[in-house]
Structure formats: C-alpha cells, structure tokens
Design a protein around this motif. Sequence first.
Motif, PDB file in Angstrom:
ATOM      1  N   LYS A   1      -0.338   1.642  -5.991  1.00  0.00           N
ATOM      2  CA  LYS A   1      -1.231   1.969  -4.891  1.00  0.00           C
ATOM      3  C   LYS A   1      -2.670   1.925  -5.385  1.00  0.00           C
ATOM      4  O   LYS A   1      -3.011   2.586  -6.369  1.00  0.00           O
ATOM      5  N   ARG A   2      -3.488   1.157  -4.708  1.00  0.00           N
ATOM      6  CA  ARG A   2      -4.896   1.040  -5.080  1.00  0.00           C
ATOM      7  C   ARG A   2      -5.733   1.905  -4.135  1.00  0.00           C
ATOM      8  O   ARG A   2      -5.531   1.890  -2.933  1.00  0.00           O
ATOM      9  N   GLU A   3      -6.633   2.675  -4.714  1.00  0.00           N
ATOM     10  CA  GLU A   3      -7.545   3.550  -3.974  1.00  0.00           C
ATOM     11  C   GLU A   3      -8.969   3.172  -4.371  1.00  0.00           C
ATOM     12  O   GLU A   3      -9.485   3.672  -5.384  1.00  0.00           O
ATOM     13  N   PRO A   4      -9.624   2.284  -3.605  1.00  0.00           N
ATOM     14  CA  PRO A   4     -10.964   1.808  -3.994  1.00  0.00           C
ATOM     15  C   PRO A   4     -11.978   2.917  -4.251  1.00  0.00           C
ATOM     16  O   PRO A   4     -12.765   2.824  -5.196  1.00  0.00           O
ATOM     17  N   ASP A   5     -11.975   3.973  -3.428  1.00  0.00           N
ATOM     18  CA  ASP A   5     -12.952   5.053  -3.629  1.00  0.00           C
ATOM     19  C   ASP A   5     -12.711   5.777  -4.953  1.00  0.00           C
ATOM     20  O   ASP A   5     -13.667   6.114  -5.668  1.00  0.00           O
ATOM     21  N   LEU A   6     -11.458   6.016  -5.278  1.00  0.00           N
ATOM     22  CA  LEU A   6     -11.123   6.656  -6.550  1.00  0.00           C
ATOM     23  C   LEU A   6     -11.486   5.738  -7.714  1.00  0.00           C
ATOM     24  O   LEU A   6     -12.070   6.191  -8.706  1.00  0.00           O
ATOM     25  N   GLU A   7     -11.169   4.479  -7.600  1.00  0.00           N
ATOM     26  CA  GLU A   7     -11.507   3.523  -8.663  1.00  0.00           C
ATOM     27  C   GLU A   7     -13.020   3.454  -8.866  1.00  0.00           C
ATOM     28  O   GLU A   7     -13.500   3.381 -10.004  1.00  0.00           O
TER      29      GLU A   7
ATOM     30  N   THR B   1      -4.345  -3.928 -12.395  1.00  0.00           N
ATOM     31  CA  THR B   1      -3.434  -4.996 -11.962  1.00  0.00           C
ATOM     32  C   THR B   1      -2.239  -5.084 -12.904  1.00  0.00           C
ATOM     33  O   THR B   1      -1.087  -5.195 -12.460  1.00  0.00           O
ATOM     34  N   THR B   2      -2.497  -5.018 -14.195  1.00  0.00           N
ATOM     35  CA  THR B   2      -1.411  -5.054 -15.181  1.00  0.00           C
ATOM     36  C   THR B   2      -0.486  -3.853 -15.004  1.00  0.00           C
ATOM     37  O   THR B   2       0.744  -3.994 -15.007  1.00  0.00           O
ATOM     38  N   LEU B   3      -1.058  -2.660 -14.843  1.00  0.00           N
ATOM     39  CA  LEU B   3      -0.238  -1.458 -14.655  1.00  0.00           C
ATOM     40  C   LEU B   3       0.556  -1.537 -13.351  1.00  0.00           C
ATOM     41  O   LEU B   3       1.725  -1.147 -13.308  1.00  0.00           O
ATOM     42  N   ALA B   4      -0.063  -2.052 -12.309  1.00  0.00           N
ATOM     43  CA  ALA B   4       0.626  -2.164 -11.021  1.00  0.00           C
ATOM     44  C   ALA B   4       1.826  -3.104 -11.121  1.00  0.00           C
ATOM     45  O   ALA B   4       2.824  -2.912 -10.423  1.00  0.00           O
ATOM     46  N   ASN B   5       1.752  -4.083 -11.992  1.00  0.00           N
ATOM     47  CA  ASN B   5       2.872  -5.010 -12.159  1.00  0.00           C
ATOM     48  C   ASN B   5       4.140  -4.319 -12.662  1.00  0.00           C
ATOM     49  O   ASN B   5       5.231  -4.847 -12.493  1.00  0.00           O
ATOM     50  N   GLY B   6       4.015  -3.151 -13.267  1.00  0.00           N
ATOM     51  CA  GLY B   6       5.173  -2.411 -13.744  1.00  0.00           C
ATOM     52  C   GLY B   6       5.692  -1.386 -12.750  1.00  0.00           C
ATOM     53  O   GLY B   6       6.615  -0.613 -13.063  1.00  0.00           O
TER      54      GLY B   6
END
Length: 194
Positions: free
Chosen positions: A144-150, A175-180
Amino acid sequence: MAPVTSNALDRALTDPPPRPLPAEAEALLRDLDAPPRLAAHLRAVHDVAAELLDWVAGHHPATPVDREAVLFGAAIHDIGKCLHPAELSGPGSAHEHAGHRLLRERGVPERLARFTRTHAAWTGEATTVEDHLVSLADKIWKAKREPDLERLVVDRLAGEAPAWQVFMDLDDLLTTLANGADARLAFQNAYPIA
C-alpha cells in the motif's frame, strides 16, 4: 509459571522467513497469548521496518534514527488487537489506544508504547522520523502506497540530498519492498485469527 502458548502462535513467532521479533515484543505476545495471525502480521511489518532502517543507514547515515524504537514499534504497533480481535479481519481503531494502555500498564516506556497510537496517525505535530518509519512499514508490507506519508519521510531525510533524489531513491526501495507483499500476505494468512 510461564504462560502456555498455542502451537499456532509458537509457529507464527518462529517459522521462517521473517526475522524474529525483539525478545521483549515476543515475550509480550506470548504472555498475552496473542492471535497467531497478529503475531505473523507483526513479524511481517517488523521485517519491512528492518529493511527500511538498513536503507536509511546506508543512504542517509547523518539522519539520527532510534533503530531499537522503530523495530520495537513495528513489532508491537497492533498489539491492542489482542483486546479487539475483530479488528484483525475488519476495520477499527479501538486497538490503538487499548494497545497503548496495555503496554503502559505492563511497564513499557512511552517512547516505545507510543507506536500503538502513532502508526495510524502519522500527521501529528509531535510525530518523529521513527513514527513515520513504523507507519511506512505498516503500509508497504502489503504494497500500500501512501503519498502523504512518503512525502513526510522524504522531508525527514532530505537534509544532505535534494528532496527529488531522496524521493526517487525511496520510491525505488518501496517498489522493491512492495514486490514482496504477496509472500508476506501469504505468510500472515497461513495462521489462524484465533
């Protein structure tokens, strides 16, 4: 006398591949006879937090980060779900304050107990880079990507490098972590809720 834990909880705390939780966090989960799925979830988030910390140490060594606090925070952020098990499979935030109260009653210092509250409330004025890293690990473990947190994490790290470069580097890592994520979700879901 030490508490007797279920076989499923024992496996959730020891089966590979995620790295083991900090001993104090594992002891708390065993003492509470935590739901096995919760223990598996906490290990997955803790594992991602360790990856984030390794990246920060390698790419932003001048940024002071309390590694012990982040690892412990990732390992206990949802411990209140022991008291609110319905939130393991459904929405809810009652576990946040319940977890904080539970930890404080057991003598866990505020600097570590706070993650039960801040992992879902990363925009508070008093939040730190440690809070943001635990929150980020709790999101990216499942892709899960959270642009504001990033953006908050980028702002915390952009001292010695341009923000655009920090963003690009962090994006590559996430992106690498999300792949797992599929493997981590499979690990978590291999254990029963109760």
